[in-house]
Structure formats: structure tokens, C-alpha cells
Design a protein around this motif. Structure first.
Motif, PDB file in Angstrom:
ATOM      1  N   ALA A   1       0.848  -1.200   0.000  1.00 35.12           N
ATOM      2  CA  ALA A   1       0.000   0.000   0.000  1.00 35.12           C
ATOM      3  C   ALA A   1       0.878   1.242   0.000  1.00 35.12           C
ATOM      4  O   ALA A   1       1.932   1.284   0.634  1.00 35.12           O
ATOM      5  CB  ALA A   1      -0.907   0.002   1.221  1.00 35.12           C
ATOM      6  N   ARG A   2       0.427   2.273  -0.725  1.00 36.14           N
ATOM      7  CA  ARG A   2       1.176   3.524  -0.812  1.00 36.14           C
ATOM      8  C   ARG A   2       0.418   4.657  -0.142  1.00 36.14           C
ATOM      9  O   ARG A   2      -0.808   4.749  -0.246  1.00 36.14           O
ATOM     10  CB  ARG A   2       1.444   3.880  -2.274  1.00 36.14           C
ATOM     11  N   GLY A   3       1.181   5.512   0.526  1.00 31.51           N
ATOM     12  CA  GLY A   3       0.575   6.635   1.225  1.00 31.51           C
ATOM     13  C   GLY A   3       1.328   7.925   0.964  1.00 31.51           C
ATOM     14  O   GLY A   3       2.375   7.942   0.296  1.00 31.51           O
ATOM     15  N   TYR A   4       0.789   9.011   1.518  1.00 30.95           N
ATOM     16  CA  TYR A   4       1.427  10.319   1.408  1.00 30.95           C
ATOM     17  C   TYR A   4       1.089  11.114   2.655  1.00 30.95           C
ATOM     18  O   TYR A   4      -0.097  11.348   2.962  1.00 30.95           O
ATOM     19  CB  TYR A   4       0.930  11.065   0.169  1.00 30.95           C
ATOM     20  N   ILE A   5       2.119  11.518   3.422  1.00 33.46           N
ATOM     21  CA  ILE A   5       1.924  12.362   4.594  1.00 33.46           C
ATOM     22  C   ILE A   5       3.053  13.378   4.690  1.00 33.46           C
ATOM     23  O   ILE A   5       4.208  13.072   4.396  1.00 33.46           O
ATOM     24  CB  ILE A   5       1.866  11.551   5.913  1.00 33.46           C
ATOM     25  N   ASP A   6       2.718  14.587   5.062  1.00 33.80           N
ATOM     26  CA  ASP A   6       3.717  15.598   5.422  1.00 33.80           C
ATOM     27  C   ASP A   6       4.818  15.745   4.363  1.00 33.80           C
ATOM     28  O   ASP A   6       5.988  15.941   4.695  1.00 33.80           O
ATOM     29  CB  ASP A   6       4.332  15.234   6.778  1.00 33.80           C
ATOM     30  N   GLY A   7       4.442  15.619   3.084  1.00 28.90           N
ATOM     31  CA  GLY A   7       5.413  15.809   2.019  1.00 28.90           C
ATOM     32  C   GLY A   7       6.133  14.552   1.574  1.00 28.90           C
ATOM     33  O   GLY A   7       6.898  14.586   0.604  1.00 28.90           O
ATOM     34  N   PHE A   8       5.933  13.425   2.260  1.00 30.85           N
ATOM     35  CA  PHE A   8       6.584  12.167   1.920  1.00 30.85           C
ATOM     36  C   PHE A   8       5.588  11.192   1.287  1.00 30.85           C
ATOM     37  O   PHE A   8       4.489  10.987   1.813  1.00 30.85           O
ATOM     38  CB  PHE A   8       7.148  11.474   3.166  1.00 30.85           C
ATOM     39  N   SER A   9       5.991  10.551   0.194  1.00 31.05           N
ATOM     40  CA  SER A   9       5.300   9.345  -0.259  1.00 31.05           C
ATOM     41  C   SER A   9       5.959   8.154   0.424  1.00 31.05           C
ATOM     42  O   SER A   9       7.157   8.180   0.716  1.00 31.05           O
ATOM     43  CB  SER A   9       5.413   9.185  -1.780  1.00 31.05           C
ATOM     44  N   TYR A  10       5.180   7.109   0.661  1.00 31.00           N
ATOM     45  CA  TYR A  10       5.759   5.915   1.284  1.00 31.00           C
ATOM     46  C   TYR A  10       5.022   4.666   0.826  1.00 31.00           C
ATOM     47  O   TYR A  10       3.897   4.745   0.305  1.00 31.00           O
ATOM     48  CB  TYR A  10       5.759   6.023   2.806  1.00 31.00           C
ATOM     49  N   MET A  11       5.659   3.513   1.015  1.00 26.58           N
ATOM     50  CA  MET A  11       5.068   2.236   0.622  1.00 26.58           C
ATOM     51  C   MET A  11       5.350   1.175   1.675  1.00 26.58           C
ATOM     52  O   MET A  11       6.476   1.061   2.162  1.00 26.58           O
ATOM     53  CB  MET A  11       5.616   1.773  -0.729  1.00 26.58           C
ATOM     54  N   LYS A  12       4.326   0.405   2.022  1.00 26.53           N
ATOM     55  CA  LYS A  12       4.506  -0.742   2.911  1.00 26.53           C
ATOM     56  C   LYS A  12       5.234  -1.867   2.140  1.00 26.53           C
ATOM     57  O   LYS A  12       5.296  -1.858   0.917  1.00 26.53           O
ATOM     58  CB  LYS A  12       3.145  -1.239   3.404  1.00 26.53           C
ATOM     59  N   TYR A  13       5.773  -2.834   2.863  1.00 29.44           N
ATOM     60  CA  TYR A  13       6.523  -3.913   2.233  1.00 29.44           C
ATOM     61  C   TYR A  13       5.726  -4.552   1.108  1.00 29.44           C
ATOM     62  O   TYR A  13       4.566  -4.951   1.273  1.00 29.44           O
ATOM     63  CB  TYR A  13       6.884  -4.985   3.255  1.00 29.44           C
ATOM     64  N   GLY A  14       6.374  -4.697  -0.065  1.00 32.34           N
ATOM     65  CA  GLY A  14       5.728  -5.347  -1.187  1.00 32.34           C
ATOM     66  C   GLY A  14       5.725  -6.855  -1.060  1.00 32.34           C
ATOM     67  O   GLY A  14       4.822  -7.532  -1.563  1.00 32.34           O
ATOM     68  N   ASN A  15       6.710  -7.406  -0.394  1.00 28.50           N
ATOM     69  CA  ASN A  15       6.742  -8.843  -0.129  1.00 28.50           C
ATOM     70  C   ASN A  15       5.724  -9.152   0.966  1.00 28.50           C
ATOM     71  O   ASN A  15       5.850  -8.674   2.098  1.00 28.50           O
ATOM     72  CB  ASN A  15       8.145  -9.265   0.294  1.00 28.50           C
ATOM     73  N   VAL A  16       4.723  -9.959   0.637  1.00 28.09           N
ATOM     74  CA  VAL A  16       3.610 -10.178   1.568  1.00 28.09           C
ATOM     75  C   VAL A  16       4.080 -10.828   2.861  1.00 28.09           C
ATOM     76  O   VAL A  16       3.659 -10.429   3.957  1.00 28.09           O
ATOM     77  CB  VAL A  16       2.506 -11.025   0.906  1.00 28.09           C
ATOM     78  N   ASN A  17       4.943 -11.831   2.766  1.00 27.44           N
ATOM     79  CA  ASN A  17       5.396 -12.505   3.981  1.00 27.44           C
ATOM     80  C   ASN A  17       6.190 -11.558   4.877  1.00 27.44           C
ATOM     81  O   ASN A  17       6.040 -11.572   6.106  1.00 27.44           O
ATOM     82  CB  ASN A  17       6.242 -13.726   3.615  1.00 27.44           C
ATOM     83  N   LYS A  18       7.043 -10.746   4.251  1.00 28.24           N
ATOM     84  CA  LYS A  18       7.823  -9.785   5.040  1.00 28.24           C
ATOM     85  C   LYS A  18       6.895  -8.764   5.687  1.00 28.24           C
ATOM     86  O   LYS A  18       7.111  -8.337   6.832  1.00 28.24           O
ATOM     87  CB  LYS A  18       8.855  -9.094   4.152  1.00 28.24           C
ATOM     88  N   TYR A  19       5.852  -8.351   4.946  1.00 35.38           N
ATOM     89  CA  TYR A  19       4.871  -7.425   5.513  1.00 35.38           C
ATOM     90  C   TYR A  19       4.208  -8.027   6.744  1.00 35.38           C
ATOM     91  O   TYR A  19       4.126  -7.386   7.805  1.00 35.38           O
ATOM     92  CB  TYR A  19       3.823  -7.068   4.462  1.00 35.38           C
ATOM     93  N   MET A  20       3.716  -9.270   6.615  1.00 34.98           N
ATOM     94  CA  MET A  20       3.008  -9.887   7.742  1.00 34.98           C
ATOM     95  C   MET A  20       3.936 -10.081   8.932  1.00 34.98           C
ATOM     96  O   MET A  20       3.545  -9.835  10.086  1.00 34.98           O
ATOM     97  CB  MET A  20       2.388 -11.208   7.297  1.00 34.98           C
TER      98      MET A  20
END
Length: 447
Positions: A318-337
Motif C-alpha cells: 500500500a502507498r501513502g502520502y503524509i507531510d510531504g513524503f510518499s511511502y510504501m509498505k513492504y511489497g513482499n507479503v510474507n515480510k509485511y506480515m
């Protein structure tokens, strides 16, 4: 002015650049979650479900085919934990959620019970606006299930969307699209019974071997089905697996249409839809309504040169945007969990901040096909020469309160968007395009 089409569409800006642990601004980014957000800030909650029934050959998104139900259950539990942990950050606690979007992947592959659990967790965790727009993406086989539709309706989902892509049976087979046209018809009928506020479909043009007659038939069938809106995407070719690329080179699969044919297809779509009651409410988006959905409006900064809307992201990739930064959660599902289960934020990459945050509003203005003159700080990030060149070339025109993308300019919005990038962002983008061009089958996360 432009003679070749820029091969990538950007939905997020500024661009992701480095892994969080290696980024020099990682401390400042982490501190952004501890800040109280301004009361005027509108916020989108983006929820990503990375699983699909099957892998379509064209798909550029971070998806995973895994039909083990225990995996879905583990992911649901991890996602709910991510939702709760994110909601407890001061920035999230002080945010008013104006729209919620479930993307993927195909969120509808989850069971009705899992979908209900996620929606309930969101509602008990975040401060949600009374008029929130909740959108839910799916694929026709599972989204057409009455039990799933009932759960969505009961939990306040007003907008559903699914990938139709094309009505052409041969092209559907070429792209390994598992859902049948009968699945689409079943979903169409069932969604009407539940009276959702909007049923949107994703369709594509610029497909291998596609000609004007293919597009005309797609539009004819779309109008017959009477869907409320359509996101009509120009297919990009980066995600094709190496085998498919070889088959194109060997003539076993029809070639990519030329730019001239692509432009003709675009014009046919635009005229075919607007002449039949659909408004071109945003770049590549046509709707019976007069305005683009809240999901897109907030994802792209707020509208017409605004840059202030934020996106909180939960879920793998998932991708987000806060306070001038874009960011992304881990794309590897296992690493994310694993990261979420360990109590971490599971953030993999972030962008650099723009030198002028208002440039985000300028870069995303082609999405809205206009920029309001009251957005002076955004306009000031646009080169006067570039603006003059666009006016001279007839790509935009000036009104008393805004600059608008012309009918001629609408086909060139990708090029216009990239020309609005700050120099450092243009360097990041150029490196990404080179890397994508040299590696077939890359999942870019966007078209």
C-alpha cells in the motif's frame, strides 16, 4: 509539441526513491506520524489486498496468486493489526477520513467474513466522516457473489469497481483474464439489485493487435451494460512477462499499436463516451456524474492544483502520502506480515520531500484536466516558458479562473505530468524508466 508518447502513467508523487532504513530523511519521516494534522487536511485511507484469483499477463500491480485460505486468514489478521497500529499514531488519530479505498490485487477474493472483519476494524479504529465514500475493488468471479455484495452494502460501501478490460474474447484469452463475460453479466445484475451508488469498471486500450473496430465494439457493449463510470487506461507494456515479450517479437502475438493508432483509439473512446452522456471528469476517467470520485480526488492531492490531501496506507505494498513524503509498505507479503506481527510499521520505501511541496499540486493537475489560478504557489512551480509552450501548441487554454487541458492536450497528459516534475524527481523517474525498459515483467505498482 510532443512527438512520442511517454510510456508510464504516474499516480503517486513525489516518487519513491530509497528503502526507509537507507534514506537520510528517515528520522524526519518517522516524526511525521507523531505530528497532529491540520484540521483542514482531508485524508484518504488506502487498504491494499495483494491477492488475485489468477495473474493477468498485463497486470503491473503488486499481486500474488495464493488460493490457500489459511494465508488469507493470516493476512486478514495482520492487516487488522496494521489498521489498529496505524490509527493510534497521532497523525492518524487527528485525521478525518473522507474516503476509504480497497485496492489490489482483488480484495473480493477474501471471504465475506474476512471482508466484514476488516471493515469493522476500520470503523472502530479511525475517525471517519459521516459522508465518507467507501470504494471496493474486485474481480467479477468473486465480487459478483451476493453474499459478498451484501456484506459490502451493510458496511457502507457505496462504490464498487472491477476490471472488465475488454469484451473481446480473443484478447481476454491472450491476456489470461480468468473471469468470463458471463461473470461480468452476473456481477452487473447482482450489483444493480443492491443499488450501489456507483458501479465502475476498468477498461484498456492500446492492446496488442487492437484496432478501431475493437474499441468501437467495446464502447458499444459498455453502453449497453450501462455502468456508471469507467477508468479507461492506456495499456503499458512493462509488466509483460519475458515469454510474452518474446512471442510478440516472434509474431506469435500481435504487435503493440503504433502511437498514431493509439491516439486514434484514444480519440474514438473519448468521442464515443462523451457523446453518450459520460463526462470526462478526470484523466482517463469518464462518469455519468459531474465530478471524479473522492478516491481519485484525494489520492491526487485534493483537486485542480491542491496538494494538501493525505493518504494513510495499510496493507502489503500500500502507498501513502503524509507531510510531504510518499511511502510504501513492504511489497513482499510474507515480510509485511512478519513485520506487522512483530509490532513494526512495515514501511519499505519512502520518497524525498519536494523542495516546494506545492509542486505536487502542479504535477497532478493534468489528472484533473485543470489548475485553478487561486493555486498561485502551485502555478509558481511551473516554468513560464512551459506554460507558454503549452498554450502556443494548443495543449491547454486559459479561462478567467483557471488553465484547462484542451481536447488536443488530453492525449499528452503523461508527457505534461513528467515535464512538471522538479529536477530531482525527474532524475528519479528517468532512472526508473530505464530500469523498467531493461527488465520485462516488472511490477511497477501503477500503469
Amino acid at each position: 509539441m510532443y512527438t512520442s508518447y511517454f510510456p508510464l502513467t504516474y499516480y503517486f508523487y513525489p516518487l519513491l526513491e530509497l528503502e526507509l532504513k537507507a534514506h537520510p530523511d528517515k528520522g524526519r519521516f518517522a516524526g511525521s506520524f507523531e505530528k497532529i494534522v491540520d484540521k483542514s487536511t482531508e485524508t484518504l485511507l488506502y487498504v491494499h489486498i495483494p491477492y488475485c484469483q489468477d495473474m493477468c499477463r498485463f497486470c503491473p500491480f503488486h499481486v500474488r496468486v495464493d488460493k490457500d485460505l489459511s494465508v488469507y486468514e493470516r493476512y486478514t489478521n495482520a492487516l487488522c493489526l496494521d489498521i489498529v497500529n496505524t490509527s493510534r499514531k497521532p497523525r492518524a488519530e487527528s485525521s478525518l477520513i473522507k474516503a476509504i479505498y480497497f485496492g489490489g490485487g482483488s480484495p473480493s477474493v477474501l471471504s465475506p467474513q474476512q471482508i466484514a472483519k476488516i471493515l469493522s476494524t476500520i470503523k472502530t479504529s479511525f475517525n471517519i466522516s459521516d459522508d465518507v465514500e467507501i470504494s471496493f475493488e474486485g474481480e467479477p468471479k468473486t465480487l459478483g457473489d451476493p453474499y459478498r455484495l451484501e456484506v459490502l452494502k451493510e458496511h457502507g460501501v457505496g462504490r464498487i469497481s472491477f476490471g472488465l478490460q475488454t469484451y473481446d474474447e480473443n484478447l481476454r484469452t491472450t491476456f489470461n483474464i480468468a473471469a468470463t463475460l458471463q461473470d461480468i453479466e452476473t456481477l452487473r445484475r447482482n450489483s444493480q439489485e443492491f443499488k450501489f451508488n456507483e458501479v465502475n469498471v476498468d477498461m484498456m486500450y492500446n492492446l496488442p493487435g487492437q484496432d478501431i473496430n475493437h474499441v468501437r465494439n467495446d464502447i458499444r457493449r459498455f453502453l449497453q451494460d450501462d455502468f456508471d463510470s469507467v477508468d479507461y487506461y492506456n495499456l503499458h507494456y512493462f509488466a509483460f512477462p519475458p515469454k510474452f515479450v518474446r512471442e510478440m517479437d516472434e509474431g506469435k502475438v500481435p504487435p503493440k499499436p503504433s502511437d498514431d493508432i493509439m491516439i486514434a483509439l484514444f480519440e474514438e473512446i473519448k468521442s464515443g463516451l462523451t457523446s453518450n452522456g459520460y463526462n470526462n471528469v478526470a484523466d482517463q476517467v469518464y462518469s455519468k456524474k459531474e465530478n471524479v470520485c473522492e478516491y481519485f480526488r484525494l489520492l491526487w492531492g485534493g483537486g485542480s492544483g491542491d496538494h494538501s490531501a493525505e493518504t494513510l496506507a495499510v496493507g502489503s505494498s500500500a502507498r501513502g502520502y503524509i507531510d510531504g513524503f510518499s511511502y510504501m509498505k513492504y511489497g513482499n507479503v510474507n515480510k509485511y506480515m512478519e513485520s506487522v506481527e512483530a509490532g513494526d510499521d512495515a514501511i519499505e520505501k519512502i520518497s524525498s520531500r519536494l523542495s516546494k511541496p506545492e509542486n505536487r499540486g502542479a504535477v497532478l493537475f493534468p489528472k484533473f484536466l485543470q489548475i485553478d489560478k487561486q493555486r498561485e504557489l502551485a502555478l509558481n512551480t511551473i516554468s513560464p516558458k512551459l506554460l507558454a509552450d503549452w498554450l502556443s501548441a494548443g495543449l491547454i487554454f486559459e479561462e478567467s479562473n483557471s488553465f484547462k487541458v484542451s481536447e488536443k492536450g488530453k492525449v499528452w497528459t503523461n508527457n505534461m505530468t513528467v515535464d512538471l516534475f522538479e529536477a530531482a524527481q525527474r532524475d528519479v523517474g528517468d532512472r526508473a524508466v530505464i530500469a523498467l525498459s531493461n527488465k520485462a515483467g516488472t511490477r511497477t505498482g501503477n500503469f
